[in-house]
Design an enzyme around this catalytic site. Structure first.
Site, PDB file in Angstrom:
ATOM      1  N   GLY A 224      36.366 -65.277   1.365  1.00 57.15           N
ATOM      2  CA  GLY A 224      36.580 -65.680   2.752  1.00 57.15           C
ATOM      3  C   GLY A 224      38.022 -65.751   3.184  1.00 57.15           C
ATOM      4  O   GLY A 224      38.340 -66.463   4.143  1.00 57.15           O
ATOM      5  N   GLU A 442      14.257 -55.844 -24.645  1.00 59.89           N
ATOM      6  CA  GLU A 442      14.462 -56.993 -23.756  1.00 59.89           C
ATOM      7  C   GLU A 442      13.851 -58.260 -24.343  1.00 59.89           C
ATOM      8  O   GLU A 442      14.402 -59.358 -24.178  1.00 59.89           O
ATOM      9  CB  GLU A 442      13.857 -56.708 -22.378  1.00 59.89           C
ATOM     10  CG  GLU A 442      14.426 -55.487 -21.675  1.00 59.89           C
ATOM     11  CD  GLU A 442      15.929 -55.542 -21.531  1.00 59.89           C
ATOM     12  OE1 GLU A 442      16.489 -56.654 -21.409  1.00 59.89           O
ATOM     13  OE2 GLU A 442      16.563 -54.479 -21.549  1.00 59.89           O
TER      14      GLU A 442
END
EC number: 3.4.24.-
Length: 662
Positions: A224, A442
């Site tokens: 930002g 996995e």
């Protein structure tokens, strides 16, 4: 009539002043057009054929002789190589005249009036005008216009290259206020003080305080920094100039310094004002950098910027704001007080900051009753403001794609997975064997993370291809991590090897493939950092042995030498190997002891494709999973020749929420 006059008068009063630069260009075009018209008239005036009848008809010489014999020719003008005249019907003609010695006798016999013209000669004035005066006038005129244009640009380069490209923003252009900013309260307060000083300077000056001359916004991408600058532009109520660091330097020498001078001249005319330089590292990099000559165009621009910010002449009322995510490459002279009095850190938001940022971005999004903003904020540690805005936008797009009127929690979860792990690539079709291999890979990562203390909690595991990976295991920390200890790092080392070891235990030693290359890279980099940077090796102690990895353009790596002996380098390699082998051994022990759980979790992944952390635990325990819709399995061979070996996404740094495995 009176009404018409009144309307015209009102229009005259409402006219805005025209752009003087547009008027100058119009004047230049008119002068150039006048010069071209004058040249055309001059050539036409001195053209020997200017007085000829334009309705003249070209005829063959034989037809001309027939007309003469038939008394059809009224008069003839004999030129050097052309005959012209009029027929008896007063129509004009012309024809090419060959060498005919009997022509005059034939004309006399038919009583045709004729006359002869002397051979064409070019006059002295025509030669002088066409070959000297007109080119001279043309070049003088172009030179005059060029010099005038240079003077209008203040000598700042050819045709305006030296003019500043800073844009003056008004309050109506993309107005952003501090109310639109959340999650970075400390940075906002620092900049609000500058705005308050501009609005009420006596509040600070009566106590001897001076307005800061500059503020540097420092932080990771997407936090930002530019948004804060836009908020200052909307709140300050003074002229706000915005420019990028790359807008200064061009291919022409001296243009960058000229643009800096022009920018500050404009700022002085509009003082008090604010100048915002985005990505200042493009022009403010360390001087004397690189392998070649350090005195390049960028350094001249930086020197001029340093002088203008705090040089011999004071710039009262001009505040410099700049933003960068690379403060380490900036020149020290640029960072000293008097130029940038404040360095405002804009970090990634914590859970409360993420909550406020999500609330700001969800203002215009219709939410379903099941949306829990705090749950989303808790599940996105390490996310920047831009990441959170992207999640809200992706969730809205997903809901619109499904034809919904409200954005539900399921869309936010799907959007979060898409941002973190990449978009699902269901078009990549794997065979049953490739899918099973990916599932065991996995499952190995997931099982290690569940059984080794120090691993982040398992959030989700999937065998659906996402991004560049054919499967992903995602471990998400329970809270924001500002640091990481040796126990957690060793647990992550073991986690990296869970996938390959699981495939070895199921398919044997011959199953080694290239799919674990990213896991090995992550483990090696982490182990080397533990030894050379973090002092986590008992044999080497609390010393920094990091090899010289500074970029050449910073000007450091060329002049620095390696401070590590060959014997020490060998010890470093040995310690790195010890850490890696320790992680591999821990992962192998866990998977060997829980091989049955590995099979159950892999089978559940083959059946359901995606499991959350809780669902993976139920699958390991042998419990039934009823919350997932079973997806059809496809066993068509993988198209395009792609490998069925799973690969993990790139590692995003320690302490950040990054997908692990595969």
């Amino acid at each position: 009539m009176k009404g018409l006059i009144y309307y015209m008068a009102m229009n005259d009063n409402n006219k805005t002043p025209q752009d003087p630069q547009a008027n100058n260009w119009m004047k230049t075009l008119l002068i150039g057009g006048g010069i071209i018209a004058a040249m055309t008239l001059a050539v036409t005036f001195f053209d020997g054929n200017g007085g000829r009848d334009h309705n003249t008809t070209s005829v063959a010489y034989s037809e001309f002789l027939n007309r003469v014999d038939n008394n059809g020719v009224k008069d003839v003008t004999i030129g050097h190589d052309e005959l012209s005249g009029h027929f008896t019907d007063n129509s004009a003609f012309k024809t090419v005249a060959p060498s005919d010695p009997l022509l005059v006798q034939r004309l006399q016999s038919k009583n045709v009036t004729f006359r002869a013209l002397p051979e064409d000669t070019v006059s002295f004035w025509q030669i002088l005008l066409s070959q000297f005066l007109l080119p001279f006038i043309l070049f003088v005129g172009l030179g005059f216009l060029f010099v005038r244009q240079m003077q209008k640009n203040g000598g700042g380069g050819a045709m305006g290259f030296g003019k500043s490209r800073a844009r003056l923003l008004t309050e109506k252009q993309g107005r952003v206020t501090f109310k639109d900013i959340a999650g970075i309260e400390e940075a906002r307060e620092e900049l609000e003080e500058i705005v308050d000083f501009l609005k009420d300077p006596t509040r600070f000056s009566r106590l001897g305080g001076k307005i800061p001359k500059g503020a540097l916004l420092v932080g990771p991408p997407g936090t930002g920094k530019t948004l804060l600058a836009r908020a200052i532009a909307g709140e300050a109520g003074v002229p706000f100039f915005s420019i990028s660091g790359s807008d200064f330097v061009e291919m022409f020498v001296g243009v960058g310094a000229s643009r800096v001078r022009d920018m500050f001249e404009q700022a002085k005319k509009n003082a008090p004002c604010i100048i915002f330089i985005d990505e200042i590292d493009a022009v403010g990099r360390h001087r004397g950098a690189g392998l070649g000559n350090g005195n390049d165009e960028r350094e001249q621009t930086l020197n001029q910027l340093l002088v203008e910010m705090d040089g011999f002449e004071a710039n009262e009322g001009i505040i410099i704001l700049a933003a960068t995510n690379r403060p380490d490459v900036l020149d020290p002279a640029l960072l000293r007080p008097g130029r940038f009095d404040r360095q405002v850190i804009v970090p990634r938001p914590d859970i409360e900051g993420r909550l406020k940022i999500l609330q700001v971005h969800m203002k215009k999004t219709p939410l379903a009753p099941d949306v829990d903003v705090r749950t989303i904020a808790r599940g996105t540690p390490g996310f920047s403001g831009a990441d959170l805005a992207n999640i809200v936008n992706e969730a809205a797009l997903l809901a619109a794609r499904k034809g919904k009127r409200l954005v539900a929690m399921s869309e936010f979860e799907e959007a979060k997975d898409k941002v973190m792990m990449g978009a699902e690539r269901r078009s990549v079709i794997m065979t049953e064997e490739e899918k099973r291999s990916t599932a065991y890979h996995e499952a190995g990562h997931a099982l290690v993370s569940l059984h080794i203390p120090g691993c982040d909690p398992l959030h989700k595991v999937t065998v659906i291809p996402r991004g560049r990976a054919l499967g992903v295991t995602w471990n998400l920390p329970e809270r924001d991590q500002l640091s990481i200890n040796i126990k957690q790092m060793k647990a992550r080392l073991a986690l990296c090897f869970g996938g390959r070891i699981a495939e070895q235990l199921v398919y044997g030693e011959d199953s080694l493939n290239t799919g674990a290359s990213n896991d090995i890279q992550q483990a090696t980099d982490m182990a080397r950092a533990m030894v050379t940077e973090y002092g986590m090796s008992p044999k080497l102690g609390w010393l920094r042995y990091r090899e010289n990895q500074d970029e050449v353009f910073l000007g450091h790596s060329v002049s620095r030498s390696q401070n590590i002996s060959e014997d020490t380098a060998k010890i470093i390699d040995q310690e790195v190997r010890v850490l890696v082998e320790e992680g591999e051994s821990r992962a192998r022990q866990v998977l060997t002891e829980h091989i049955d759980e590995l099979h159950r979790l892999a089978n559940a992944l083959i059946e359901y494709e995606t499991l959350s952390g809780e669902e993976a635990k139920r699958a390991i325990a042998g419990e039934k999973i009823t919350t997932i819709e079973v997806k059809p399995q496809v066993t068509i061979p993988l198209s395009g020749g792609a490998s069925g070996v799973p690969k993990s996404p790139p590692f995003n740094g320690w302490g950040n929420a990054a997908p692990q495995g595969a």
